[in-house]
Structure formats: structure tokens, C-alpha cells
Design an enzyme around this catalytic site. Structure first.
Site, short mmCIF file in Angstrom:
data_model
loop_
_atom_site.label_atom_id
_atom_site.label_comp_id
_atom_site.label_asym_id
_atom_site.label_seq_id
_atom_site.Cartn_x
_atom_site.Cartn_y
_atom_site.Cartn_z
CD GLU A 145 -5.40 -4.02 -3.89
OE1 GLU A 145 -5.56 -3.70 -2.86
OE2 GLU A 145 -4.58 -4.39 -4.49
CB SER A 200 -0.99 -0.13 1.24
OG SER A 200 -2.02 0.86 1.13
CG HIS A 209 -5.73 -2.50 0.55
ND1 HIS A 209 -4.87 -2.55 -0.51
CD2 HIS A 209 -5.25 -1.78 1.33
CE1 HIS A 209 -3.84 -1.57 -0.38
NE2 HIS A 209 -4.17 -1.09 0.75
#
Length: 502
Positions: free
Chosen positions: A315, A188, A411
Site C-alpha cells: 500500500e 481508501s 495503494h
């Protein structure tokens, strides 16, 4: 307990409970506390120490408001926040490959003490694993006006990461690591940090390979960073000057930053920041980072660095599940979203056609997730390959059924698998409960791929510039293919990819 001797002083670690062949050392300072005279400045060397330093506990985390499962919380007065941790199966003279991990958290939260980043399983494959803390939020990424004609550097969090890599270069041999065989990795905002480091002259030569999981499409311009400073200063009740900002405590700037982000979250007319108000990010266009990572990658400045990229196929569903994203549930809201990001109607129509019967919210989550993470990550790998670099691309597609909605390939879900930490109870929300045998098998494959890439530059499948163009799909069934996610990319090829600014 085992003692290692560095140029700064001796340190003592503990043997890992799950693998006595691995020694763990926590909370080693790699730079001086970045407060007092060092606040808003580039990192300074850590002071040496006499005797043996016990390294059984993680160091303090950077100022933040988050409380993450299993990790310590920041407390006012915690200043020695620039520390790192080491998991090593070796000792002096072993020259093992080194993996340096940079945590994510939208540049405002997270730490190296999160249980999913425990390096024991990866170190068990013959690597030295390093994780680190760095300055976050305004302390690390806020723009600070000059004082006395002397500028305060932007991207102090990135400079902290470089200082940690310099510490690794100077000291890692004492722990059995090879200073000339370092891989820097992150997820990330940590992945975008990695991409930024690839573009920064100051980081040149500090690592040979890079791993980026779910890099986020977000870099601030100097103008947007200055605007954020004015907003945060106003929320903190201080002038937007060096003296004014310095007079505000770290905690006050954390609170002010949260207030600014929350105001965007509550205002649907506030443009791009309304949808997920991450107000900080690397500042590109200045001295420390002249080009944003995607532009720099296309220019080939880091073509000598091998790059491994991974992203998940769903995600943004995580951000919706934890309540950090706007709820876009009507066609009118979806049209405003497209207008705010200058997305053509044909792109949304393409997603609708590929998701027949899906509610508006799901269309939004799919488009926004690909805009922020999926398409951006894929383009990082492809631009690196076109510029002459070796690049590997993979996608995490594993889902798990359960009560109600399935746990998606969202995610962060790939990271416990890549670290081999599925047993940690704190990650069960991410992966859908205690792991099944097929999950352990998938995790084993991912850990071996990481270890292979860090050691030799080969994760076990072809580069994307190979004629096969293979993409590794991480699921409970192994395979290489141009997977179903590729069909969603057609619209982006026609629409282009806006580069976003926080």
C-alpha cells in the site's frame, strides 16, 4: 440521447462512446448547494426543475487544492457540489443491481469525475453504476462549534453520502435500478466511509452489500477534531467559533488546512501526524457516528450487510512515490516512528526478518502501510465475520517490471482493474504504463467478481468464515491461498492494532 423522468424532473443523458448500450448521465444534483445558510449544516433536498435537464457534464468538485489528472479543478464560486452520475444499461422496470461508488482522497481531495471511476465497463455487466461528490476537508469533516445553542453536525461528508443513497432509493428505478438491491463501495477514505455507513443508524436499510478497498485506519475523536479546528482557525486568522469559521471562505479554509498539514509534515517531533498529515477523518464518539468502524463491526450492528474487502500488498509505496510521506531512512527515525505509534520492537524485528537486506525506508513503508491499510482492512472483514456477517477478503498483489524499480502492488493500483479502465492514460502511472494482455485478463476477472457480488452477494470465492478461510489473490495468475502477506500478520497479532486518530 435518452430522457429519464425522476420525481425532481426529467434528465437527459448520452450514450457511452465505448458501449452504446450504456447511457451516461452526469452532474445530477442530489442535495442543495451546501453553502450560504446551508454551510456547516446537514444536507438539504435539491430543488426540483422544469423541463429537461441536460446531464452531459460532471458537476463542480468540492473545495480542495488538488489537481488530479483528467478531472476538473475546484474554483471559488463553485457551490453546486453535491451531485451524482449514473451509468445505466437499462430503463424503467428493469430492476438491475446498483453499485454506488464513494471516491477516496484522505477526506480532502478527489471527485467522481476522475477517469478511473468511469462506470461504463461495470455497467456493461448489467449493473447501474452511481458515483458521487461529497463535502471534503473542513467543509465536510471539520468540527464546528454550536451556534445559538444549535449544534452543527460532525461528519457532514458522511451525511452527504447518506443523502445520495436516499436519492438513489427514491429515484434509481427510473434508470432501471433496483432500490432494494444496492451495494455501496469505496476506496481508501471512501472505503472507511463505507465502513462508517455500515455503523450509522441513519444509513440503515439504504444498502444490502458493501465493498471496501484499502480502508484506512483513522477516525478522529471529538477532542482531536476540536484541536484541528483550533489549528485551522488560527492558520486562517479567524476565531475558532461558528461565526469566525463562517466568515472564512471555503478557499481560505482549504489553504489553512494545507498550512496545518504542511507544518506537521515539516516537524519530525510532531508525533503521528508527521508521517502522513491527513488532518481530517470521520469523528467517532458523537451523535452521527457513536462507534469507530472496527469497534462497530465487532459489535455486529451491520451483520446483515454482506461485506467484500480488498487491499493491496504494498500500500504505502505509492504515498512515498508521490512525496506525501515522511522519508524514514535511519534506524533512529524508525525507532521514533515506532515510539510515536507505540509499536513494540518485536514487530519491527519481525518485519526485518521477513525482509532481509531491505533498506530502512522499505521496512517503514511496509509497517506503516499495514498499520494504515492492510491489517486494518483485514480486521474489518474478520470482525464482521466473527459478528455473524458474510465477509469476503481479497488482496491485490500484481506488480509490473519496467525501467528501474518495478511498479508495485501499491495503494490505488487495484481500482482501474476493478472498474475495467486500464485504457485510461491517467492511470498508467498507477499500473506501470499501457496494459499488457495479462492485465486485461486480470481486470476482466475483477470486474466479474464485483458484478457477481453486487448482483447476488457471491464474488466467486468462499467467505472467510468458511472452513477453508480462502483469500482471493488478485494477480496475473488466478488463485485462492493464504498468501505470503499472511506471514507479516503474525507480529500484529502479538502487538495489537492501534486505532489511529488524525
Amino acid at each position: 440521447m435518452t430522457v429519464f423522468r425522476t420525481r425532481s424532473g426529467a434528465v437527459r443523458g448520452l450514450r457511452a462512446a465505448s458501449n452504446p448500450g450504456v447511457v451516461v448521465l452526469r452532474g445530477i444534483p442530489y442535495a442543495a448547494p451546501p453553502f450560504g445558510v446551508g454551510r456547516f449544516r446537514a444536507p438539504r433536498p435539491a430543488a426540483a426543475w422544469d423541463g429537461i435537464r441536460d446531464c452531459a457534464a460532471f458537476g463542480p468538485v468540492a473545495p480542495q487544492s488538488a489537481q488530479l489528472p483528467g478531472a476538473p479543478r475546484w474554483s471559488p464560486g463553485d457551490e453546486d457540489v453535491l451531485s451524482l452520475n449514473i451509468w445505466t444499461p437499462g430503463g424503467l422496470g428493469d430492476a438491475l443491481p446498483v453499485l454506488v461508488w464513494i471516491h477516496g482522497g484522505a477526506y480532502v481531495f478527489g471527485s467522481s469525475a476522475q477517469p478511473d471511476f468511469d462506470g461504463t465497463a461495470v455497467a456493461g455487466h448489467g449493473l447501474v453504476v452511481v458515483t458521487l461528490n461529497y463535502r471534503l476537508g473542513f467543509e465536510g469533516f471539520g468540527h464546528v462549534p454550536p451556534v445559538g445553542g444549535e449544534p452543527c453536525p460532525d461528519n457532514r461528508g458522511l451525511l452527504d453520502q447518506i443523502a445520495a443513497l436516499e436519492w438513489v432509493r427514491e429515484h434509481i428505478a427510473a434508470f432501471g435500478g433496483a432500490a432494494d438491491n444496492v451495494t455501496v463501495a469505496g476506496q481508501s477514505s471512501g472505503a472507511t466511509s463505507v465502513a462508517c455507513l455500515m455503523a450509522m443508524d441513519r444509513a440503515r436499510g439504504l444498502f444490502r452489500r458493501a465493498v471496501a478497498h484499502s480502508a484506512v485506519n483513522s477516525c478522529a475523536s471529538p477532542e482531536s477534531a476540536a484541536r484541528t479546528t483550533r489549528e485551522v482557525a488560527a492558520a486562517a486568522g479567524v476565531p475558532a467559533t461558528y461565526d469566525g469559521l463562517f466568515s472564512a471562505s471555503p478557499g481560505a479554509l482549504v489553504d489553512a488546512s494545507d498550512a496545518v498539514a504542511d507544518a506537521y509534515r515539516r516537524d519530525p517531533a510532531s508525533g503521528q501526524r508527521h508521517y502522513d498529515p491527513a488532518i481530517y477523518g470521520p469523528v467517532s464518539g458523537g451523535d452521527t457516528l457513536p462507534l469507530d468502524p472496527l469497534t462497530a463491526s465487532a459489535a455486529g450492528g451491520a451483520s446483515g450487510v454482506d461485506l467484500l474487502v480488498c487491499h493491496t500488498t504494498e500500500e504505502y509505496w505509492l504515498l512515498d512515490a508521490v512525496g506525501s510521506s515522511a522519508k524514514i531512512t535511519t534506524e533512529e527515525q524508525l525507532a521514533l516512528f515506532a515510539s510515536d505509534f507505540q509499536l513494540p520492537a518485536a514487530l519491527l524485528d519481525g518485519y526485518r526478518a521477513l525482509m532481509p537486506g531491505a533498506p530502512v525506508l522499505d521496512v517503514f513503508l511496509a509497517v506503516y502501510g499495514d498499520l494504515l491499510f492492510g491489517e486494518y482492512s483485514s480486521r474489518l472483514a474478520e470482525s464482521h465475520a466473527r459478528a455473524g456477517g458474510r465477509a469476503f477478503l481479497s488482496r491485490f498483489a500484481r506488480q509490473r517490471g519496467g525501467r528501474g524499480e518495478p511498479v508495485r502492488a501499491w495503494h490505488c493500483a487495484d481500482i482501474p482493474f476493478a472498474f475495467g479502465n486500464l485504457h485510461e492514460e491517467s492511470v498508467h502511472f498507477l499500473v506501470g504504463g499501457p496494459p499488457a494482455p495479462a492485465d486485461h485478463e486480470l481486470s476482466g476477472r475483477m470486474v466479474r467478481a464485483w458484478a457477481g457480488f453486487v448482483a447476488t452477494g457471491d464474488p466467486g470465492w468462499p467467505t472467510i468464515d468458511d472452513s477453508t478461510g480462502a483469500v482471493r489473490i488478485w494477480d496475473t495468475a488466478a488463485g485462492d491461498s493464504r498468501d505470503a502477506w499472511e506471514t507479516f500478520r503474525t507480529g500484529w497479532r502479538g502487538a495489537g492494532l492501534p486505532l489511529l486518530a488524525p
